[in-house]
Design a protein around this motif. Structure first.
Motif, PDB file in Angstrom:
ATOM      1  N   LEU A   1      61.178  70.348 -56.546  1.00 15.29           N
ATOM      2  CA  LEU A   1      62.618  70.612 -56.673  1.00 15.29           C
ATOM      3  C   LEU A   1      62.959  71.163 -58.052  1.00 15.29           C
ATOM      4  CD1 LEU A   1      64.402  67.606 -54.942  1.00 15.29           C
ATOM      5  CD2 LEU A   1      64.166  69.949 -54.126  1.00 15.29           C
ATOM      6  N   ALA A   2      62.258  70.655 -59.057  1.00 16.90           N
ATOM      7  CA  ALA A   2      62.514  71.125 -60.418  1.00 16.90           C
ATOM      8  C   ALA A   2      62.195  72.614 -60.549  1.00 16.90           C
ATOM      9  CB  ALA A   2      61.697  70.318 -61.420  1.00 16.90           C
TER      10      ALA A   2
ATOM     11  N   ILE B   1      65.064  63.874 -47.778  1.00 12.75           N
ATOM     12  CA  ILE B   1      64.824  65.280 -47.444  1.00 12.75           C
ATOM     13  C   ILE B   1      66.089  65.903 -46.848  1.00 12.75           C
ATOM     14  CG2 ILE B   1      63.469  66.863 -46.021  1.00 12.75           C
ATOM     15  CD1 ILE B   1      61.149  64.906 -46.261  1.00 12.75           C
ATOM     16  N   LYS B   2      66.755  65.144 -45.988  1.00 13.98           N
ATOM     17  CA  LYS B   2      68.014  65.611 -45.412  1.00 13.98           C
ATOM     18  C   LYS B   2      68.987  65.973 -46.523  1.00 13.98           C
ATOM     19  CE  LYS B   2      68.771  63.354 -40.979  1.00 13.98           C
ATOM     20  NZ  LYS B   2      69.187  62.080 -40.398  1.00 13.98           N
ATOM     21  N   LYS B   3      69.059  65.075 -47.488  1.00 16.82           N
ATOM     22  CA  LYS B   3      70.007  65.260 -48.582  1.00 16.82           C
ATOM     23  C   LYS B   3      69.703  66.546 -49.359  1.00 16.82           C
ATOM     24  CE  LYS B   3      71.398  62.740 -52.448  1.00 16.82           C
ATOM     25  NZ  LYS B   3      70.862  61.783 -53.386  1.00 16.82           N
ATOM     26  N   ILE B   4      68.445  66.726 -49.712  1.00 16.73           N
ATOM     27  CA  ILE B   4      68.142  67.924 -50.502  1.00 16.73           C
ATOM     28  C   ILE B   4      68.308  69.188 -49.670  1.00 16.73           C
ATOM     29  CG2 ILE B   4      66.675  66.859 -52.249  1.00 16.73           C
ATOM     30  CD1 ILE B   4      64.262  67.815 -50.695  1.00 16.73           C
ATOM     31  N   ALA B   5      68.014  69.083 -48.367  1.00 16.36           N
ATOM     32  CA  ALA B   5      68.138  70.274 -47.523  1.00 16.36           C
ATOM     33  C   ALA B   5      69.589  70.749 -47.485  1.00 16.36           C
ATOM     34  CB  ALA B   5      67.647  69.974 -46.117  1.00 16.36           C
ATOM     35  N   THR B   6      70.526  69.792 -47.408  1.00 11.03           N
ATOM     36  CA  THR B   6      71.923  70.213 -47.325  1.00 11.03           C
ATOM     37  C   THR B   6      72.473  70.547 -48.708  1.00 11.03           C
ATOM     38  OG1 THR B   6      72.440  67.863 -47.276  1.00 11.03           O
ATOM     39  CG2 THR B   6      72.552  69.035 -45.187  1.00 11.03           C
TER      40      THR B   6
END
Lengths: 246, 333
Positions: free
Chosen positions: A155-156, A183-188
């Motif tokens: 992500l960095a 993963i859901k959180k980062i995807a959105t």
């Protein structure tokens, strides 16, 4: 314009065809699941996308740029990041340093200096919940923490496409839930296209995926929206065998 | 401002050691010889650490760069001896040539050998110094096996007194300066992207590549830097201290082995490690040779084995763990 496009990609290892004429399109921000039993060519496909292997035939196109034979270190700055099936942290370095490396050589690598990268690392560490391990060597983390750290490191890099190789294999169900939420959180939040690869059909992950691609013996068996893919008789056959009762 | 300064704290212990060594050598009669030897080993460790410590690659041909540096200085002095007005400038020219020659050699070796990994790299580099030595001897390059002797040249150019001072004192001071420079460069690398890239590739080269690190580039940077310092050490410690060069002496693999031991003993990839390693190695070697002549290796080997077994990450690795989270941690890296 698709973010990533594979055209007729074929990769052989001697006589074995690991990936066989695969076509694939991924749009920006899309969440895609790649499913396939052991040996179906999933990891090879990932390695072709991030440049560890070059395909014998076919093209890999990322944002309209042909990257078929671009070395991996030039792909990361374009926005392709990945995590590994077995986490590969830089064990001797601290968690913070590991993640800072991501920021330093990712898509923003040219514009951030070491101090800024460490700052990005600190922020990312908070988001994945590894704050208390910040200054520990990455080698001593538990397997789940290592996976989280790898995701943080990816992500960095501020990628446009994140390839996740068996992000949840071998995890305790509680950890899987935590990981799925994350993963859901980062995807959105980040609008990163995520390609998650799993060996088995996992309801939890597939619930998030817009599209499922099933690989079998290196070839694409099914490429359909999640619900349809799961009910496809060919998929059932690959996992459970043919229904002989008629 | 304070944060900026903290970055340079690790240089304090390194420089303290060097300054102490200098004053002990200068003021205690009969100590200069030991101090010179310790400075040489510290410099050697510090220079080699930039490559071995930071990349994890073992270069068994390291001494070749010292040898080439020695030749650089020797060639500059013998070829330019006729230009008398050059004076002390001839030493500068010597260092420049030493630097140039070791850079060129490291580019040539690095471009080929750094494509190999781990043990294969180590094996490939063993050939470098042996090959170079036999090339110089066999093809009679730079006077072949007869070597270059330039005592009279130095005496002519600099005058006898200056030349004596150079050989017995200033050459060692130059080694000290080179060691200090190597420490500064090491710290600079550690604090910059170069250091992070090198750590990443040392720990996992494939993962590093996938993360956007051009591993070959960074390996070559470390290799060339380390080799240049080797060339300078050769020029100062070998050519200027003993103004002659013979191929078998400057391509002696023993020095590579010593460099490896010093780095591992002190702590690979640390700043202070090579200094600690150099001191321990040099002091034991010197006093064992004085007190148990003939048996020194018999006693020395077990000492090294014990230290490496007790502190697998080197002396500095142990100290770093012990003083973690204390104020001293800023000084020990």
């Amino acid at each position: 314009m698709p973010l990533l496009k594979l055209e007729n990609v074929t990769k052989r290892f001697g006589g074995l065809i690991a990936v066989n004429r695969v076509n694939l399109e991924i749009k920006a921000g899309q969440f895609i699941g790649i499913v396939g039993p052991n040996g179906s060519g999933k990891t090879t496909l990932f390695n072709i996308v991030n440049g560890v292997f070059f395909p014998e035939e076919g093209k890999v196109i990322f944002e309209d740029q042909n990257i078929t034979i671009l070395p991996p270190y030039k792909r990361a700055p374009l926005g392709i990041a990945r995590t590994f099936q077995i986490p590969r942290p830089f064990c001797g370095a601290t968690v913070r340093e590991n993640i800072a490396v991501g920021a330093m050589f990712g898509t923003h690598g040219r514009y951030v200096n070491v101090d800024e990268s460490l700052e990005i690392a600190d922020n990312t560490i908070k988001r994945v919940g590894l704050r208390k391990h910040r200054d520990k060597p990455a080698g001593i983390l538990t397997p789940v923490e290592k996976k989280l750290m790898e995701i943080a490191r990816a992500l960095a890099m501020k990628p446009k496409l994140l390839l996740m190789d068996e992000a949840m294999a071998g995890m305790h169900p509680n950890d899987i839930d935590r990981m799925v939420d994350f993963i859901k959180k980062i995807a959105t939040e980040e609008k990163i296209a995520i390609v998650a690869m799993v060996e088995h059909i996992m309801r939890a992950l597939l619930g998030m995926a817009e599209k499922i691609i099933v690989l079998h013996h290196g070839a694409k068996l099914v490429d359909a929206p999640t619900k349809e893919a799961l009910e496809d008789p060919k998929v059932v056959e690959v996992y459970l065998g043919k229904n002989t009762k008629k | 401002m304070k944060k900026k300064l903290i970055k340079f704290y690790p240089l304090i212990p390194v420089f303290t050691v060097y300054i102490l060594l200098f004053f002990i050598g200068k003021n205690v009669p009969g100590m200069w010889q030991l101090v010179a030897m310790l400075l040489f080993y510290c410099a050697l460790g510090q220079a080699f650490n930039i490559f071995l410590g930071m990349t994890g690659y073992v270069d068994f041909g390291y001494v070749a760069f010292m040898g080439v540096g020695t030749y650089g200085m020797a060639l500059a002095i013998t070829r330019l001896a006729s230009i008398e007005e050059l004076g002390i400038g001839i030493i500068v020219a010597g260092f420049a040539l030493a630097l140039l020659m070791s850079t060129l050699l490291s580019l040539a070796v690095g471009a080929v050998a750094l494509r190999l990994r781990g043990a294969y790299f180590a094996i490939a580099t063993i050939g470098v110094n042996e090959g170079l030595r036999f090339l110089i001897e066999g093809a009679r390059i730079w006077n072949g096996s007869e070597g270059l002797i330039f005592v009279s040249d130095i005496n002519n150019i600099l005058g006898r007194d200056t030349a004596d001072a150079l050989m017995t004192f200033w050459a060692d001071v130059m080694v000290l300066v080179i060691a200090a420079l190597a420490a500064v460069v090491t710290l600079y690398y550690m604090r910059s992207k170069i250091g992070y890239a090198l750590t990443a590739l040392r720990e996992d080269e494939d993962a590093a590549k996938v993360m956007g690190i051009n591993v070959t580039k960074y390996k070559i940077i470390a290799f060339i830097t380390s080799s240049c310092f080797a060339g300078l050490i050769g020029a100062a410690s070998w050519a200027l201290k003993t103004p002659y060069v013979f191929p078998p002496e400057v391509f002696e693999i023993q020095y590579t082995i010593e460099a490896i031991i010093i780095v591992l003993l002190g702590g690979a990839g640390t700043l202070l490690g090579p200094v600690a390693g150099g001191l321990i190695y040099g002091i034991s070697k010197y006093y064992l040779a004085v007190y148990v002549p003939g048996f020194q290796l018999l006693i020395f080997a077990p000492i090294i084995i014990v230290i490496i077994t007790l502190f697998p990450e080197g002396i500095l690795g142990m100290l770093k763990n012990r003083f973690q989270n204390t104020g001293l941690a800023h000084f020990i890296i």
